[in-house]
Motif scaffolding. Structure first.
Motif, PDB file in Angstrom:
ATOM      1  N   PRO A 166      45.080  34.982  28.072  1.00 50.42           N
ATOM      2  CA  PRO A 166      43.759  34.344  28.223  1.00 50.42           C
ATOM      3  C   PRO A 166      43.659  33.634  29.573  1.00 50.42           C
ATOM      4  O   PRO A 166      44.658  33.176  30.134  1.00 50.42           O
ATOM      5  CB  PRO A 166      43.714  33.345  27.065  1.00 50.42           C
ATOM      6  N   SER A 167      42.450  33.527  30.086  1.00 49.25           N
ATOM      7  CA  SER A 167      42.250  32.853  31.375  1.00 49.25           C
ATOM      8  C   SER A 167      40.865  32.226  31.385  1.00 49.25           C
ATOM      9  O   SER A 167      39.882  32.876  31.021  1.00 49.25           O
ATOM     10  CB  SER A 167      42.381  33.839  32.528  1.00 49.25           C
ATOM     11  N   PRO A 168      40.771  30.937  31.820  1.00 51.73           N
ATOM     12  CA  PRO A 168      39.453  30.290  31.876  1.00 51.73           C
ATOM     13  C   PRO A 168      38.584  30.814  33.008  1.00 51.73           C
ATOM     14  O   PRO A 168      37.371  30.585  33.007  1.00 51.73           O
ATOM     15  CB  PRO A 168      39.792  28.807  32.074  1.00 51.73           C
ATOM     16  N   VAL A 169      39.170  31.445  34.003  1.00 55.17           N
ATOM     17  CA  VAL A 169      38.398  31.999  35.128  1.00 55.17           C
ATOM     18  C   VAL A 169      38.629  33.503  35.184  1.00 55.17           C
ATOM     19  O   VAL A 169      39.656  34.019  34.734  1.00 55.17           O
ATOM     20  CB  VAL A 169      38.821  31.339  36.456  1.00 55.17           C
ATOM     21  N   ARG A 170      37.679  34.192  35.755  1.00 57.71           N
ATOM     22  CA  ARG A 170      37.777  35.645  35.873  1.00 57.71           C
ATOM     23  C   ARG A 170      38.279  35.977  37.275  1.00 57.71           C
ATOM     24  O   ARG A 170      37.690  35.577  38.280  1.00 57.71           O
ATOM     25  CB  ARG A 170      36.421  36.301  35.627  1.00 57.71           C
ATOM     26  N   VAL A 171      39.376  36.723  37.328  1.00 64.09           N
ATOM     27  CA  VAL A 171      40.034  37.053  38.593  1.00 64.09           C
ATOM     28  C   VAL A 171      40.035  38.576  38.744  1.00 64.09           C
ATOM     29  O   VAL A 171      40.411  39.298  37.809  1.00 64.09           O
ATOM     30  CB  VAL A 171      41.472  36.500  38.631  1.00 64.09           C
ATOM     31  N   ARG A 172      39.652  39.020  39.921  1.00 64.09           N
ATOM     32  CA  ARG A 172      39.667  40.459  40.205  1.00 64.09           C
ATOM     33  C   ARG A 172      41.020  40.859  40.783  1.00 64.09           C
ATOM     34  O   ARG A 172      41.666  40.081  41.481  1.00 64.09           O
ATOM     35  CB  ARG A 172      38.560  40.811  41.197  1.00 64.09           C
ATOM     36  N   TYR A 173      41.446  42.076  40.452  1.00 57.85           N
ATOM     37  CA  TYR A 173      42.670  42.616  41.039  1.00 57.85           C
ATOM     38  C   TYR A 173      42.379  44.048  41.487  1.00 57.85           C
ATOM     39  O   TYR A 173      41.444  44.710  41.029  1.00 57.85           O
ATOM     40  CB  TYR A 173      43.833  42.567  40.049  1.00 57.85           C
ATOM     41  N   GLU A 174      43.212  44.553  42.388  1.00 55.47           N
ATOM     42  CA  GLU A 174      43.034  45.902  42.930  1.00 55.47           C
ATOM     43  C   GLU A 174      44.407  46.500  43.195  1.00 55.47           C
ATOM     44  O   GLU A 174      45.278  45.850  43.786  1.00 55.47           O
ATOM     45  CB  GLU A 174      42.222  45.850  44.228  1.00 55.47           C
ATOM     46  N   ALA A 175      44.588  47.713  42.732  1.00 49.33           N
ATOM     47  CA  ALA A 175      45.841  48.431  42.963  1.00 49.33           C
ATOM     48  C   ALA A 175      45.793  49.092  44.344  1.00 49.33           C
ATOM     49  O   ALA A 175      44.802  49.739  44.701  1.00 49.33           O
ATOM     50  CB  ALA A 175      46.065  49.492  41.888  1.00 49.33           C
ATOM     51  N   VAL A 176      46.857  48.897  45.116  1.00 48.64           N
ATOM     52  CA  VAL A 176      46.894  49.409  46.493  1.00 48.64           C
ATOM     53  C   VAL A 176      48.206  50.138  46.710  1.00 48.64           C
ATOM     54  O   VAL A 176      49.175  49.970  45.979  1.00 48.64           O
ATOM     55  CB  VAL A 176      46.743  48.255  47.499  1.00 48.64           C
TER      56      VAL A 176
END
Length: 961
Positions: free
Chosen positions: A556-566
């Protein structure tokens, strides 16, 4: 790389021509070339690393901090003496000895020192290291050379570094060679043994105990130098590789060409010898200080022995008895305390007698003064004093009214103090009451406003507290890392890394990999706004993407974080055009650097312009304020938020420190505002009470001046009446004098009564203490415990069995000189009762303190009453009931069995003990005729017999009369 050396013309060895050029005649012709270098836990090279060298030339290149100087220092640590300093690029310290604690050294490289940090309140800085902070670690360096005949030769150095080691000489050092290739990971099983020599030998290594022996073997095997001059060749190579700046030809010639003069070497040896002497001096000083510190131990030991001897003496005397044990010390203590208590009783009796006399005298004088005062008043009435008496009553009534007015005025002033009002006239009171009525009519609105002010101030305080707490949490988070991303994003990234089994470094934010070049620092906020959400995107190795997604799905996380595979490991090509946004950024070298440079070039190639009018001239453009333009689209705003860019967060920490100061000041002001609002709210209640009290009074109730005028008027009238008659004036003066005298006498009598009461209470306490101590003395005498001291013989002058102390019956019946329960007149001493002496001790004679003596009577014995317990009996009969039919008896005390003083003395003692007359021939005591002749006189109380018997005791029945 090829290792050669140069020699001076005078000392040059004989050379010969070979396929590889000139070589020393003593050489076997082999040419050695470095093939590879291995490092284990050396500086930033954590774990095992290997560097392969080309057969021709190898060039080491990289950004600052990539490890070039660390590799060069590893080669210096392996090949050269421990006095050779490391590369200048890795040594920021310019003072201290080579490889000392002030400079880079083997211990700091083995632990992987990153930097230094100073904790709050700490006196010294602490190293931040990659390893070895909480446990032991080890490090190793090895280089393998190959010859033209494909032979292999490996030299290595290794160190076992305990957790507490601070210098290189506190480590376990290994110097070894082997004529083959060697993988340093083969040494790891030997770490647990701290590189024991047996383990090294079993691994096929040839170990050396000294640097000199190791260097000689290494130089001989590789052909470094000629005729044993390998050390000079390595020193020359070390100076070349030192990386220190040479500013003049003179210094270049001295450092690279000329050999060091012998005088300098002698001077260095002298300096080393002086250092050794200094160390010896320091050791001697330390030893002397130790002696100075330990010398008082002899005196302390003697003091301890003396104290132990004193304690043994105390224990032998029983000065510290266990529980109620009887010892010589307790016997001496109890007898001494008994003597002191008796002296206190005597002093109490004397003081009590004096206090009673003072009380009686004061009472007598009060009676006389009252009679005289009554006579004076009668004389006044006979001489027309009725009018004066009425005037006096008027004066007293006026004075009483004045006191009431003053009290009411003082109370009103106290109530009006919060209002800061004063009432000095009738007009002031009327104006105040008008204001009070208006205030009470409008009170509801006023209290609502005050409550609203308290609520607003409380909200402000809570907001300030939340702001300070948030800034403190953000600062604490930034101090534990290097990035600038927000705390919530970092905590989410840490949770993802923990769930996926990755390090935090494996999931970097884009902003942590970018740094604005120093010359474009004013563009930092604008670049951060242009990158937007891309700067806070987490990068993931594409090969780990599937497992990463599965691992974080349940986090769970209170903030939404974007990630990207590189894709990782791409070559890094930085933008060189400084007019573009990517050209003004420095990209951190690493697995993600190549991909990030490509993405910036593709999607963020903004042209940086200084004037918004230039935005239309470019397909993509960016202004200093952060406005972006892409043809017909654009974006602006968002200023004021912290930038997530940067390799380090020291700028952000400075900003946070300033924001914290501002927030704490706001919190202080909010506290003060809330306290002021609450104070005003509490003051409103005081105002309400003050206005309410103002409406309760009239001007006559608080008119002090008017009341004082009425008192003055009545006193003047009284003085006029008194002044009209000389006789009345004289009688009035006499009355005032007698009244003052009576007041003084009443105070004197009250003081005497208080003194009598206090002495009575003190006597009761003394009597109880005497009872307790006398019982203890009696018990000690019963058990035959003798005390030691100068007074012992005097206390036992009348026999070893003597009891010191009053008998119980006498002590309880004579509680004090003023106890009404005592027989005889009040205030009499205990040895007086009725007529004559109460009791006497045969050998000791008449005694006023009524001590009990074994074998002798001890003063007045209690009368026996039918059916009652007989108190004051010896220990054997205490508590026994006497039958009603038992005839009265009296114990007649005679002289001791061995008395040699004659029958006359015995008759005298019997006379003192049994009564005023000697017993008759039949042994019965003769009644004194005066006992029956004097009305109201009681006969002496009979003594009871002692069934224990003993010398000098016999019981005779009392006369029937």
């Amino acid at each position: 790389m090829t290792l050669t050396s140069t020699e001076t013309a005078q000392d040059a060895p004989r050379m010969q021509q070979s396929l590889f050029g000139l070589i020393p005649t003593a050489s076997d012709g082999r040419q050695w070339t470095a093939m590879s270098m291995q490092l284990v836990n050396w500086g930033g090279y954590h774990g095992h690393h290997e560097v392969r060298f080309a057969g021709t030339t190898t060039l080491l290149t990289g950004a600052s901090g990539s490890g070039k100087s660390t590799l060069l220092d590893a080669y210096i640590a392996l090949m050269m003496s421990h006095t050779t300093p490391f590369n200048g690029a890795s040594n920021t310290a310019t003072s201290g000895r080579a490889r000392g604690q002030e400079q880079r050294n083997v211990v700091s490289y083995a632990r992987g020192k990153l930097d230094e940090q100073r904790a709050a309140g700490a006196a010294a800085a602490k190293d931040r290291v990659l390893r070895g902070e909480t446990s032991d670690t080890w490090s190793a360096i090895a280089t393998t050379w190959t010859s033209q005949s494909n032979e292999r030769f490996t030299a290595l150095r290794a160190w076992y570094v305990p957790r507490t080691a601070q210098r290189a000489d506190e480590t376990v050092a290994v110097r070894a060679v082997v004529e083959r290739e060697l993988d340093l990971r083969a040494l790891e099983p030997l770490v647990a043994q701290r590189f024991a020599r047996s383990g090294l030998t079993a691994a096929g290594l040839t170990a050396f105990d000294t640097d000199k022996a190791f260097a000689a073997r290494l130089h001989a095997a590789l052909g470094i130098g000629a005729a044993g001059e390998g050390e000079k060749a390595m020193q020359l190579l070390g100076r070349i590789q030192a990386g220190q700046q040479i500013t003049t030809v003179d210094s270049l010639y001295k450092a690279m060409v000329l050999e060091e003069p012998e005088t300098i070497r002698v001077a260095e040896r002298a300096v080393e010898h002086f250092d050794e002497l200094s160390e010896v001096r320091a050791e001697m000083d330390t030893a002397q200080r130790q002696v100075d510190v330990l010398r008082p131990m002899l005196e302390h030991r003697a003091a301890i022995d003396a104290a132990a001897a004193a304690r043994a003496l105390v224990e032998a005397l029983g000065a510290e008895p266990d529980d109620d044990a009887l010892t010589p010390f307790t016997a001496w203590r109890d007898r001494t305390q008994l003597d002191l208590l008796r002296a206190a009783e005597a002093e109490n009796r004397a003081q009590h007698r004096a206090a009673v006399e003072r009380e009686a005298a004061a009472a007598q004088r009060i009676g006389a003064a009252d009679a005289e005062l009554e006579q004076v008043r009668a004389d006044q009435r006979r001489n027309g004093g009725d009018a004066i008496e009425a005037a006096e009553r008027d004066v007293r009534a006026a004075e009483q009214r004045l006191a009431e007015v003053r009290r009411a005025g003082a109370e009103l002033s106290g109530h009006l103090a919060p209002l800061e009002r004063e009432v000095g006239s009738r007009r002031d009171l009327d104006r105040l009451q008008t204001e009070a009525r208006a205030y009470l009519d409008d009170r509801d609105r006023h209290t609502d406003a005050l409550s609203q002010a308290v609520g607003d101030a409380s909200t402000r305080e809570k907001d300030a507290e939340r702001a300070v707490a948030e800034l403190e949490r953000e600062a604490a988070s930034l101090q534990a890392r290097r990035g600038n991303v927000a705390r919530e994003l970092h905590e989410t990234r840490e949770a993802w890394a923990g769930a996926a089994g990755l390090r935090t470094e494996d999931l970097p934010f884009v902003g942590e990999l970018l740094e604005v070049r120093s010359e474009y620092e004013p563009w930092r906020d604008a670049i951060g706004l242009a990158l937007g959400g891309f700067a806070v995107t987490v990068l993931v190795d594409e090969e780990r993407l599937d497992g990463f997604r599965q691992a974080i799905d349940a986090v769970p996380s209170p903030v939404r974080v974007r990630y990207e595979a590189v894709r990782v490991g791409l070559p890094l090509h930085e933008e060189q055009d400084r007019a573009l946004l990517p050209g003004r950024l420095e990209i951190k070298a690493g697995p993600f650097g190549g991909w990030l440079a490509g993405r910036l070039a593709d999607q963020f190639a903004y042209v940086c312009v200084d004037d918004p009018s230039e935005l239309a001239h470019h397909a993509r453009a960016l202004t200093r304020t952060g406005q972006t333009a892409a043809r017909r689209r654009g974006a602006h705003g968002g200023q004021g938020r912290p930038s997530p860019l940067g390799f380090s967060n020291h700028r952000r920490l400075q900003q946070l420190a300033a924001q914290l100061d501002t927030a704490r000041e706001e919190l202080r002001l909010a506290h003060e505002a809330l306290a002021g609002a609450k104070l005003r709210q509490r003051a409103e209640a005081d105002h309400f009470f003050g206005f309410s009290q103002a409406l309760r009074v009239t001007w006559d109730d608080v008119d002090v001046a008017g009341a004082e005028a009425r008192v003055a008027e009545r006193r003047e009238r009284l003085e006029t009446l008194v002044a009209g008659s000389d006789v009345l004036r004289a009688l009035k003066a006499d009355e005032e004098r007698l009244r003052a005298r009576l007041e003084e006498l009443h105070r004197e009598r009250a003081d005497a009564q208080n003194r009598v009461k206090a002495l009575g209470e003190a006597w009761a306490q003394l009597s109880d203490q005497v009872d307790q101590v006398a019982d203890a003395v009696e018990r000690a005498d019963d058990e035959g415990v003798a005390h030691r001291g100068a007074g012992g013989a005097a206390r036992h002058a009348h026999g070893a069995g003597r009891l010191v102390g009053r008998c119980r019956r006498t002590r309880r019946r004579a509680r004090g000189p003023h106890d009404r329960r005592r027989r005889g007149r009040p205030g009499a001493a205990p040895r007086e009762r009725g007529r004559g002496r109460v009791g006497a001790c045969g050998p000791c004679g008449p005694r006023g303190d009524l001590r009990t003596v074994r074998g002798h009577v001890a003063g007045p014995q209690p009368e026996r009453r039918p059916g009652r317990r007989v108190r004051g009996l010896p220990a054997g009969l205490r508590g026994a009931r006497v039958p009603a039919a038992l005839p009265a008896a009296r114990e007649v005390v005679g002289p001791p069995a061995t008395d040699v003083r004659g029958p006359a003395h015995a008759a005298q003692q019997r006379h003192r003990a049994g009564g005023r007359r000697d017993p008759g021939p039949d042994g019965a005591r003769q009644r004194d005729p005066r006992d029956a002749a004097v009305p109201g006189r009681r006969a002496p109380a009979p003594h009871h017999g002692d069934p224990r018997g003993g010398p000098g005791r016999h019981v005779v029945p009392a006369s029937p009369a």
